[in-house]
Write an enzyme that holds these catalytic residues in place. Structure first.
Site, PDB file in Angstrom:
ATOM      1  CG  HIS A   1     -23.017  -3.210  27.600  1.00 40.19           C
ATOM      2  ND1 HIS A   1     -21.952  -2.167  28.098  1.00 40.19           N
ATOM      3  CD2 HIS A   1     -23.903  -2.244  27.405  1.00 40.19           C
ATOM      4  CE1 HIS A   1     -22.597  -0.959  28.123  1.00 40.19           C
ATOM      5  NE2 HIS A   1     -23.573  -0.993  27.810  1.00 40.19           N
TER       6      HIS A   1
ATOM      7  NE  ARG B   1      -3.033 -16.043  61.735  1.00 40.27           N
ATOM      8  CZ  ARG B   1      -4.075 -15.840  62.620  1.00 40.27           C
ATOM      9  NH1 ARG B   1      -4.522 -15.190  63.278  1.00 40.27           N
ATOM     10  NH2 ARG B   1      -4.447 -17.295  63.177  1.00 40.27           N
TER      11      ARG B   1
ATOM     12  CB  VAL C   1      -4.847  -8.520  55.035  1.00 35.38           C
ATOM     13  CG1 VAL C   1      -5.811  -8.813  54.061  1.00 35.38           C
ATOM     14  CG2 VAL C   1      -3.477  -8.879  54.187  1.00 35.38           C
TER      15      VAL C   1
ATOM     16  N   GLY D   1      -3.709 -33.309  68.491  1.00 39.00           N
ATOM     17  CA  GLY D   1      -3.067 -34.467  67.830  1.00 39.00           C
ATOM     18  C   GLY D   1      -1.510 -34.192  67.825  1.00 39.00           C
TER      19      GLY D   1
END
Ligand code: FAD
Ligand code: NAI
Length: 474
Positions: free
Chosen positions: A453, A281, A193, A122
């Site tokens: 718990h 990036r 990461v 697009g």
């Protein structure tokens, strides 16, 4: 003839597809244009996240962790495994299947919400405050008319200068998720990461992994104490992490040779079977025809937006990786929902201070809000409460007692300013801190809540108690 819509979304990643669905839910006529395709040329909605990011990386992290448990963890539980082997081809096929399920899921959601999907690239044709025309080039050739445009074109991996990706020897994230055999020697450039997650996958499966990081500090975005613990644990797992390096030359021919200077400035050389380059990036703005319509980019090439994701053009919005802020799928989604609501005249809200971060290594690392170093730099007086998983019954039963939970609270008001978890299921545990921070809770609020718990979540409660120096189990 142009097809008229209220909103055209360019990009079908987590930012774009969620924005399209929310706008359709609010009663608007919506189109979404996305160009990603499967090897067979079919649409593959979901962007980087679904195709070569969040989803396939988590599939491989799970598969490789299962293998690591079988190889190193089961014996302690009295389970003996014989003939353990890795079938990489099958592991990759499973990952691809998980991806396709997600691709198909989004197509289904588009049908359900009556979002019109166009497969192709697009770009802006022309427009102004009266409306915009978006051309689609590819499988679907169309011109779409829209009152509003949401640009959600995402980002692409950055290459080392002079070293293009070939995805055979020099790999980007897509290549790193599709290595056909476990490499004997895997190099990774960038201890961010992607580098840590993908390095973990292949290390668990048997690669010798060397990570070369330019910065002198490990994981500076995380809390310092968490980063220190992570460095220790990853090194113990056998990932050789070298900080403060400068890559000077990469040559790829049968194998990859990397020349670099180490932190002392000494020249070094290393040879690898494959090299993953994960050094950040870049925003995708090519093909949008941005310049022709005057869409403003910032000095780093991201689409310039205000805090409400408005661009400089009337009724043109931009969200996700292609704009400032953390490159995270859930950040893109939040912006998508907020923009759809603003277009519909409703309130849209993204609180950047409560966007959680997760690194899906073992142990997992997750945080929200401020780190200790940020609070110190900002001159904020705070109290820290820490609780180790070593003292948590569920963690002991699981056989995973690495790491800790740390809560940071305002010294005067006790309001939670940050939460940091390194340890089992950190990705799930952090959600409690996010909710608490969204509601402006104090550490004492978490300390007063009943936690099941035995559960890992009790470590969050104990960290909150530790803020007031009254832990019960330590
Ligand atoms: P994208 O997901 O990049 O989607 C953009 C889409 O737009 C793509 O389909 C692209 O083909 C299409 N497009 C671009 N230009 C055009 C055009 N002109 N016309 C038509 N279509 C176009 N984030 C997390 O939160 N959690 C994770 O666990 C996580 N893991 C990751 C693992 C890896 C290996 C990588 C690389 C990233 C990971 N991320 C993760 C980051 C996450 O993938 C991105 O933040 C997220 O995908 C951004 O969403 P987006 O919608 O902005 O863009
Ligand atoms: P990153 O920004 O996380 O890490 C890049 C690392 O490369 C940094 O530590 C940087 O100092 C280093 N670097 C840069 N140039 C270098 C060079 N020339 N030599 C050596 N080191 C160099 O980027 P990454 O890992 O590529 O990931 C991109 C984005 O994708 C991340 O910012 C993150 O937001 C997102 N992501 C999120 C995940 C998650 O949420 N679990 C998983 C994977 C990616």
């Amino acid at each position: 003839m142009t097809k008229p819509f209220d909103v055209v979304v360019i990009g079908g990643g987590p930012g774009g597809y969620i924005a399209a669905i929310r706008a359709a839910q609010l009663g608007m006529q919506v189109a979404c244009v996305d160009e990603w395709k499967t090897p067979a040329g079919k649409p593959a909605l979901g962007g980087t996240c679904t195709n070569v990011g969040c989803i396939p990386s988590k599939a491989l992290l799970q598969s490789s962790e299962n293998y690591a448990h079988a190889a190193h963890g089961f014996a302690e539980h009295g389970i003996q495994v014989q003939g353990l082997a890795v079938d990489v081809a099958r592991m990759l096929r499973r990952k691809d299947k998980v991806v396709r399920q997600n691709n198909d899921g989004i197509l289904y959601l588009f049908k359900k919400n009556k979002v019109s999907f166009f497969h192709g690239r697009g770009g802006f044709v022309k427009g102004d405050a009266g409306g915009w025309e978006i051309g689609v080039a590819g499988a679907d050739e169309e011109v779409l008319a829209a009152k509003h445009v949401i640009v959600a074109t995402g980002s692409s991996p950055r290459a080392l200068p002079g070293t293009p990706f070939d995805n055979k020897l020099v790999l980007d994230n897509e290549g790193a998720l599709a290595i056909p055999e476990v490499p004997g020697r895997l190099g990774v450039v960038g201890a961010g990461v992607v580098g840590l997650e993908m390095g973990s996958v292949w290390r668990r499966l048997g690669s010798e992994v060397t990570i070369l990081e330019a910065l002198p500090t490990f994981l500076p975005v995380a809390d310092g104490e968490v980063a220190k613990e992570a460095f220790k644990l990853f090194s113990k797992q056998g990932m050789a992490i070298q900080l403060g390096v400068r890559i000077t030359r990469v040559s790829a021919n049968m194998e990859v040779t990397v020349e670099f200077s180490d932190s002392a400035g000494e020249p070094r050389k290393a040879a690898f079977d494959q090299l993953i380059v994960a050094i950040g990036r870049l925003p995708n703005t090519d093909g949008l025809n941005a310049e022709a319509v005057g869409l403003k980019l910032d000095e780093r090439g991201f689409i310039a937006v205000d805090e409400d994701c408005r661009t400089n053009l009337p009724n043109v919005w931009a969200i996700g990786d292609v704009v400032r802020g953390p490159m995270l799928a859930h950040k893109a989604e939040e912006e998508g929902v907020a923009v759809a609501q603003r277009i519909a005249g409703q309130h849209g809200h993204v609180d950047f201070n409560t966007v959680p971060w997760v690194i899906y290594t073992a142990p997992e690392i997750a945080w929200v809000g401020k780190t200790e170093q940020q609070l110190t730099t900002d001159g904020v007086e705070y109290r820290a409460g820490t609780f180790p998983f070593m003292a948590n019954g569920r963690a002991r039963a699981l056989g995973d007692t690495t790491g800790f939970v740390k809560l940071l609270a305002d010294a005067r008001t006790d309001r939670i300013l940050g939460a940091h978890v390194i340890g089992p299921m950190a990705s799930e545990l952090i959600a409690e801190a996010v909710v608490a921070m969204e509601f402006g809770a104090a550490a004492e609020d978490i300390a007063l809540i009943c936690h099941a718990h035995p559960s890992l979540s009790e470590a969050m409660k104990e960290a909150a108690l530790a803020v007031a120096k009254r832990t019960l189990n330590l």
